[in-house]
Design an enzyme around this catalytic site. Structure first.
Site, PDB file in Angstrom:
ATOM      1  N   ARG A   1       0.842  -1.244   0.209  1.00 21.66           N
ATOM      2  CA  ARG A   1       0.013   0.121  -0.037  1.00 21.66           C
ATOM      3  C   ARG A   1       0.865   1.038   0.086  1.00 21.66           C
ATOM      4  O   ARG A   1       0.428   2.274  -0.445  1.00 21.66           O
ATOM      5  CB  ARG A   1      -0.879  -0.082   1.244  1.00 21.66           C
TER       6      ARG A   1
ATOM      7  N   GLU B   1       4.483 -10.686  14.230  1.00 19.84           N
ATOM      8  CA  GLU B   1       3.866 -11.274  15.334  1.00 19.84           C
ATOM      9  C   GLU B   1       4.181 -12.559  15.571  1.00 19.84           C
ATOM     10  O   GLU B   1       4.568 -13.200  16.695  1.00 19.84           O
ATOM     11  CB  GLU B   1       2.386 -11.098  15.325  1.00 19.84           C
TER      12      GLU B   1
END
Ligand code: AMP
Length: 176
Positions: A59, A96
């Protein structure tokens, strides 16, 4: 005047339970919102000497490309491992679960070139931190890191500022 926050779609529990995904495709698809976001990202830099805009896949490419055009700067893609065809520099960063790597072409930035990092959103700051370190490794002068969205509760901006790079975001959402 168009409100950027209203142009972003929030999707609860995506990609997993507990995460609110801030979807900018609705902003990009709205001509006035897209223009406003790019204008606001560009605004502090009009007239400044910026050599390049670096965008983080994917993005950051859309926003960064538009910002680069507006500032008459070059554009540099920071990509996921294995996507760039020429010689690269890479850096590992933690996600994560596990770690990932991002890469740039070794000759994408010359030492002392002034560059601004652009991405859609800063959360924990791990992604942007790795991108800044990669550019600093090439000797570039990272003038700022700019985002449409900050999630300030996650403390990402502080991580980038600790590297000596000012952070600017257009809007903030509480929580994560
Ligand atoms: P972080 O490294 O934690 O700052 O995460 C930033 C990267 O993950 C950016 O490239 C974002 O596009 C993406 N990201 C993280 N959290 C979200 C979220 N809540 N909504 C949309 N994108 C996110």
């Amino acid at each position: 005047m168009i409100d950027l926050k209203d142009a972003i779609r929030s999707i609860p529990d995506y990609p997993k339970p507990g995460i609110i995904f801030r979807d900018i495709t609705t902003l990009l698809g709205d001509a006035r919102a897209f223009r406003r976001a790019v204008d606001e990202l560009v605004q502090p830099w009009s007239g400044a000497k910026i050599d390049k805009i670096a965008g983080i896949e994917a993005r950051g490419f859309i926003l960064g490309g538009a910002v680069a055009h507006q500032l008459s700067a070059g554009f540099v893609p920071i990509r996921k491992k294995g996507k760039l065809p020429h010689k690269v520099v890479s850096i590992g960063y933690s996600l994560e679960y596990g770690i990932d790597e991002m890469e740039m072409h070794v000759d994408a930035l010359l030492p002392h070139e002034r560059v601004i990092l652009v991405d859609d959103l800063i959360a924990t700051g791990g992604t942007a931190e790795a991108a800044v370190k990669l550019m600093q490794k090439l000797g570039a002068d990272v003038a700022a890191a700019c985002f449409v969205i900050d999630l300030p509760d996650l403390g990402g901006a502080r991580k980038i500022e600790a590297l000596g790079v000012p952070v600017r975001s257009l809007i903030a959402f509480e929580g994560h």
